[in-house]
Write an enzyme that holds these catalytic residues in place. Structure first.
Site, PDB file in Angstrom:
ATOM      1  N   LYS A 209       0.814  -1.133   0.016  1.00 17.50           N
ATOM      2  CA  LYS A 209      -0.032   0.109   0.133  1.00 17.50           C
ATOM      3  C   LYS A 209       0.830   1.173  -0.119  1.00 17.50           C
ATOM      4  CE  LYS A 209      -3.359   2.826   0.456  1.00 17.50           C
ATOM      5  NZ  LYS A 209      -4.027   3.222  -0.789  1.00 17.50           N
ATOM      6  N   ARG A 300      23.721  -2.415   7.394  1.00 14.77           N
ATOM      7  CA  ARG A 300      24.834  -2.062   7.098  1.00 14.77           C
ATOM      8  C   ARG A 300      25.058  -0.784   7.904  1.00 14.77           C
ATOM      9  NH1 ARG A 300      23.173   1.964   3.725  1.00 14.77           N
ATOM     10  NH2 ARG A 300      21.390   1.395   2.491  1.00 14.77           N
ATOM     11  N   VAL A 303      24.860   5.833   4.895  1.00  8.92           N
ATOM     12  CA  VAL A 303      25.469   6.898   4.553  1.00  8.92           C
ATOM     13  C   VAL A 303      25.430   8.197   5.421  1.00  8.92           C
ATOM     14  CG1 VAL A 303      25.663   8.664   2.450  1.00  8.92           C
ATOM     15  CG2 VAL A 303      25.121   6.368   1.915  1.00  8.92           C
TER      16      VAL A 303
END
Length: 486
Positions: A209, A300, A303
């Site tokens: 959705k 991970r 950035v």
């Protein structure tokens, strides 16, 4: 299960660019030896000069950074006993984590089964459902062929349009398509499968959705091998282009009870998933009601981790390494304090007025960076550096911290005005225009911000560069110094 402790002596950084340099700095602080790898197009990269060892692994582009066998070979050749994958490339590939373990090399990240489970968005949804956390309605992997189309159509009729087609193995804003009606679904579904197969080697897609104009908020977590999990606050990553983040703001401007609920949900998600190391739990938030839903968990380093580091004083890479060595979390949750506000902007070699077209192949003729109180730079460029055409367009991340939102914007604007990059177009003047935009100043933004504020593209980029360069040359001539020594 018993946890094996191992003191790391030498770290191979299996990445490039600014994140390789950022990891390298922490490795040096820990008095560990370092080795970097690089492809031929990166031979001018600054981080290569600073590492204790550097190994060229091929001509590239990109394919050698994705070659697990070559990277394991480089680790063995250099005597590295640990590998940090950074972000992108192999950082979320479970086979890489598993191969490191088979080679007796410490992988500075989650175990392979955790990466595998959370990397598949459908499996991740099942895990979160078991934790009783709120998540956006969606399907499992669609069946192949006509059966999958019928399944998607049924979902659209039940929940209404628009809906999102998403690659099950997607990430980083890729593999996402907005579908506005049933006819559009019939066209886009086969295209989405082909795109997913090309980008991720997996053609599975699912339907979700679409939450219209939400805020995109993420929670940074740290988890050790002993079941201890803490959060490091929130980040608002709502201002994006093509589902990829441009600005990250910490903490998110949400009521305390909402943030506390999100912190608890993120920690519970990590515990149910058996998470170890640094990770990020991402949520979509209704801009009107502050209702939130789980979206995905990134296995991970992000950035935008720098904006969290600046607020908390925690070196996330340092904690990643300690956890990988088998140590307990060294920071109790009560020691985490979020002081003020911080924002990170990604200064890319791109032309925002031309649909953010990359400026690869051009050389940085003049580079004058910002500085001063509350300013952090994580970059890879220098004067004379040629922007590679083969990789992403990120040049430098600038993180600015202030006492409150007003001061943070003032400091961001002052710092952006202190940047001078000549020889290519960049996102600097685009961010300056955002600094002056009233909704941004009021903290009113969501994922539709770029589309709903077209006036921010009306900035005088060329005139600004020429004026600043002329002023710089005039000042340096008056001092009788070389303007290109900056």
């Amino acid at each position: 299960m018993a946890v094996t402790k191992k003191k790391i002596k030498k770290v191979l950084i299996a990445n490039r660019g600014e994140i390789a340099l950022r990891i390298l700095r922490t490795v040096k602080e820990l008095s560990m030896d370092s080795v970097v790898i690089y492809e031929k197009p990166d031979s001018e990269a600054y981080y290569i000069r600073l590492a204790d060892d550097a190994i060229m692994i091929g001509d590239g582009p990109r394919k050698d950074y994705l070659d697990i066998d070559k990277i394991i070979w480089a680790a063995r050749k250099s005597g590295a006993d640990a590998i940090h994958p950074g972000y992108g490339f192999l950082s979320e590939i479970p086979e890489f984590s598993a191969e490191c373990a088979r080679a007796g090399i410490v992988f500075i990240g989650p175990p392979p089964d955790v990466i595998r489970n959370l990397g598949n968005k459908v499996v991740a949804r099942d895990i979160i459902e078991k934790a009783n956390l709120p998540f956006i309605p969606g399907t499992k992997d669609l069946f192949r062929g006509d059966a999958g189309l019928r399944e998607a159509i049924a979902f659209g009729r039940r929940y209404g349009y628009p809906v999102m087609l998403k690659a099950s193995s997607g990430g980083g804003g890729r593999g996402i398509r907005k579908v506005i009606n049933e006819a559009d679904l019939e066209i886009q579904l086969p295209q989405a499968r082909a795109e997913a197969l090309s980008a991720f080697g997996d053609e599975n897609v699912y339907v979700e959705k679409c939450i219209e104009a939400p805020r995109h908020v993420e929670i940074q977590i740290l988890a050790d091998s002993y079941g201890n999990v803490i959060h490091l606050g929130s980040r608002d990553c709502s201002i994006q282009r093509r589902h990829q983040k441009l600005l990250e703001i910490a903490p998110a401007d949400l009521p305390p009870d909402v943030l506390n609920a999100m912190y608890g949900a993120a920690i519970e998600a990590a515990r149910v998933a058996g998470y170890v190391n640094a990770g990020t739990v991402e949520f979509l938030v209704d801009s009107r009601t502050n209702e939130f839903w789980f979206m995905e968990m990134n296995t991970r380093l992000q950035v935008e981790h720098t904006v969290t580091e600046e607020l908390t004083g925690v070196d996330i890479v340092r904690e990643q390494i300690r956890i990988a060595e088998g140590e307990h979390l060294s920071i109790p949750l009560e020691r985490i304090h979020l002081m003020g506000k911080a924002v990170q902007v990604r200064i890319n070699a791109e032309d925002p007025k031309n649909n953010f077209m990359p400026e690869g192949g051009k050389r940085v003729e003049v580079y004058q960076s910002a500085g001063g109180p509350g300013v952090r730079l994580d970059g890879l460029v220098y004067q004379g550096y040629k922007i590679p055409t083969e990789y992403d367009s990120l040049m430098v991340k600038m993180t600015v911290r202030g006492f409150n939102w007003e001061q943070t914007i003032q400091r961001l604007k002052r710092s952006l005005e202190g940047f001078l990059i000549v020889g290519l177009k960049s996102t600097v003047p685009f961010y300056l225009a955002i600094c002056d935009e009233p909704d941004f100043q009021a903290g009113k933004f969501d994922t539709s911000y770029i589309e709903t504020h077209p006036e921010i593209f009306n900035y005088p980029e060329a005139e600004r560069e020429i004026a600043k360069l002329s002023r710089l040359i005039a000042e340096t001539h008056a001092k009788k110094i070389n303007p290109y020594a900056y």
